[in-house]
Design a protein around this motif. Sequence first.
Motif, mmCIF file in Angstrom:
data_model
loop_
_atom_site.group_PDB
_atom_site.id
_atom_site.type_symbol
_atom_site.label_atom_id
_atom_site.label_comp_id
_atom_site.label_asym_id
_atom_site.label_seq_id
_atom_site.Cartn_x
_atom_site.Cartn_y
_atom_site.Cartn_z
ATOM 1 N N MET A 86 0.701 -1.187 0.059
ATOM 2 C CA MET A 86 0.120 0.102 0.139
ATOM 3 C C MET A 86 0.969 1.268 -0.109
ATOM 4 N N GLY A 87 0.321 2.191 -0.709
ATOM 5 C CA GLY A 87 1.245 3.592 -0.647
ATOM 6 C C GLY A 87 0.975 4.208 0.483
ATOM 7 N N ALA A 88 1.873 5.187 0.892
ATOM 8 C CA ALA A 88 1.833 6.010 1.744
ATOM 9 C C ALA A 88 0.280 6.925 2.110
ATOM 10 N N LEU A 89 0.102 7.067 3.158
ATOM 11 C CA LEU A 89 -1.024 7.858 3.441
ATOM 12 C C LEU A 89 -0.909 9.246 2.941
ATOM 13 N N SER A 90 -1.961 9.898 2.479
ATOM 14 C CA SER A 90 -1.805 11.404 1.752
ATOM 15 C C SER A 90 -1.895 12.513 3.283
ATOM 16 N N ASP A 91 -1.053 13.402 2.657
ATOM 17 C CA ASP A 91 -1.115 14.771 3.803
ATOM 18 C C ASP A 91 -2.640 14.852 4.107
ATOM 19 N N VAL A 92 -2.827 15.798 5.177
ATOM 20 C CA VAL A 92 -4.044 16.350 5.499
ATOM 21 C C VAL A 92 -3.732 17.775 5.715
ATOM 22 N N PHE A 93 -4.946 18.562 5.661
ATOM 23 C CA PHE A 93 -4.885 19.988 6.220
ATOM 24 C C PHE A 93 -5.764 20.353 7.430
ATOM 25 N N LEU A 94 -5.228 21.035 8.402
ATOM 26 C CA LEU A 94 -6.263 21.008 9.352
ATOM 27 C C LEU A 94 -6.925 22.353 9.521
ATOM 28 N N ALA A 95 -8.098 22.531 9.881
ATOM 29 C CA ALA A 95 -8.862 23.531 10.099
ATOM 30 C C ALA A 95 -9.358 23.823 11.523
ATOM 31 N N ILE A 96 -9.017 24.943 12.198
ATOM 32 C CA ILE A 96 -9.447 25.055 13.627
ATOM 33 C C ILE A 96 -10.453 26.040 13.554
ATOM 34 N N ASP A 97 -11.586 25.869 14.158
ATOM 35 C CA ASP A 97 -12.737 26.710 14.283
ATOM 36 C C ASP A 97 -13.343 26.895 15.472
ATOM 37 N N ALA A 98 -12.953 28.318 15.908
ATOM 38 C CA ALA A 98 -13.413 28.843 17.361
ATOM 39 C C ALA A 98 -14.725 29.405 16.866
ATOM 40 N N GLY A 99 -15.916 28.450 17.059
ATOM 41 C CA GLY A 99 -17.287 29.005 16.680
ATOM 42 C C GLY A 99 -17.965 29.330 17.923
ATOM 43 N N THR A 100 -19.212 29.897 17.793
ATOM 44 C CA THR A 100 -19.882 30.183 19.004
ATOM 45 C C THR A 100 -20.048 29.617 20.001
ATOM 46 N N GLY A 101 -20.556 28.034 19.694
ATOM 47 C CA GLY A 101 -20.694 27.321 20.995
ATOM 48 C C GLY A 101 -19.775 26.092 20.966
ATOM 49 N N SER A 102 -18.576 26.046 20.098
ATOM 50 C CA SER A 102 -17.627 25.009 20.309
ATOM 51 C C SER A 102 -16.547 25.464 19.746
ATOM 52 N N ALA A 103 -15.517 24.759 19.973
ATOM 53 C CA ALA A 103 -14.136 24.714 19.337
ATOM 54 C C ALA A 103 -14.102 23.302 18.294
ATOM 55 N N ARG A 104 -13.671 23.520 17.187
ATOM 56 C CA ARG A 104 -13.651 22.373 16.271
ATOM 57 C C ARG A 104 -12.362 22.296 15.674
ATOM 58 N N ALA A 105 -12.026 20.785 15.428
ATOM 59 C CA ALA A 105 -10.712 20.744 14.603
ATOM 60 C C ALA A 105 -11.170 19.594 13.480
ATOM 61 N N LEU A 106 -11.061 20.043 12.298
ATOM 62 C CA LEU A 106 -11.199 19.096 11.004
ATOM 63 C C LEU A 106 -10.015 19.053 10.219
ATOM 64 N N ALA A 107 -9.745 17.681 9.868
ATOM 65 C CA ALA A 107 -8.693 17.383 9.123
ATOM 66 C C ALA A 107 -9.402 16.892 7.452
ATOM 67 N N PHE A 108 -8.867 17.497 6.531
ATOM 68 C CA PHE A 108 -9.353 17.302 5.005
ATOM 69 C C PHE A 108 -8.103 16.726 4.382
ATOM 70 N N ASP A 109 -8.429 15.867 3.506
ATOM 71 C CA ASP A 109 -7.308 15.567 2.490
ATOM 72 C C ASP A 109 -7.194 16.507 1.288
ATOM 73 N N ILE A 110 -6.143 16.363 0.404
ATOM 74 C CA ILE A 110 -5.998 17.165 -0.507
ATOM 75 C C ILE A 110 -7.123 17.321 -1.631
ATOM 76 N N GLU A 111 -7.996 16.443 -1.535
ATOM 77 C CA GLU A 111 -9.173 16.545 -2.374
ATOM 78 C C GLU A 111 -10.391 16.979 -1.638
ATOM 79 N N GLY A 112 -10.183 17.475 -0.384
ATOM 80 C CA GLY A 112 -11.274 18.269 0.408
ATOM 81 C C GLY A 112 -12.306 17.448 1.123
ATOM 82 N N ARG A 113 -11.882 16.098 1.188
ATOM 83 C CA ARG A 113 -12.505 15.221 1.719
ATOM 84 C C ARG A 113 -12.207 15.218 3.495
ATOM 85 N N LEU A 114 -13.434 15.074 4.237
ATOM 86 C CA LEU A 114 -13.202 15.377 5.603
ATOM 87 C C LEU A 114 -12.594 13.983 6.004
#
Length: 236
Positions: free
Chosen positions: A1-29
């Motif tokens: 199997m090939g190496a797993l692709s890099d991800v891009f991390l978004a941090i959102d300081a929202g009104t009701g919560s803090a969220r961290a979301l990792a997306f791949d290069i295609e924009g998939r969560l």
Amino acid sequence: MGALSDVFLAIDAGTGSARALAFDIEGRLVTQAAREWTHVAVPGHPGGTVFDTDGGWTAIAGAVSEVVARLGERRVAAVAASSMREGFVLSDAEGRELWACPNTDGRARAEAEELVAEGVADEVYRTAGDWVSITAPARLRWIARHQPDVLAAARHFGMLSDWVTTRLTGAFVTEPTSGSSSALFDLRARDWSDELAGLVGIDRRILPPVVECGQVVGAVTAEASAATGLPAGTPV
């Protein structure tokens, strides 16, 4: 199997919560995590709420750490921050937070009404495209009136997403989508308005440099790495 692709991390300081979301290069969560938070009322000031910067950072770090742990060997290629609009943080010369509010803070109603009566609100709307009910002009006037020592000590102003960036990197910057929610921005120039800063009565020098979305402004510090699990040096 090939190496797993890099991800891009978004941090959102929202009104009701803090969220961290990792997306791949295609924009998939790939994975996400969240920590709910609430904003404490300000005694004696109906409608006023405070953003807890220490508690908020703990929540953000917890959500990010959970995501990083789930990623395993996958590398976080870069990090970016977003947040609720209108909330902001004032910090001193050493970067210590002095005052912070979420977008739910409504204690500056009287000051907003004054800005309307004086005609300043009209200029804010013409230049910044926003009202003064819950934006920085009224809140800064409230601080000048009720906590003048805070405003005198402030050396840095930043929206909440800017504050996340500062916590990660130590850099004080903003970008137009965030900075413009202050109602201190000239939308046509995509920069702070010297005129509005003067009308509101703040030192233009506390407003941070403006960068474009996607520009690397710094890297995750050793301190932020220890809190979040992100490798030190990760671009932000």
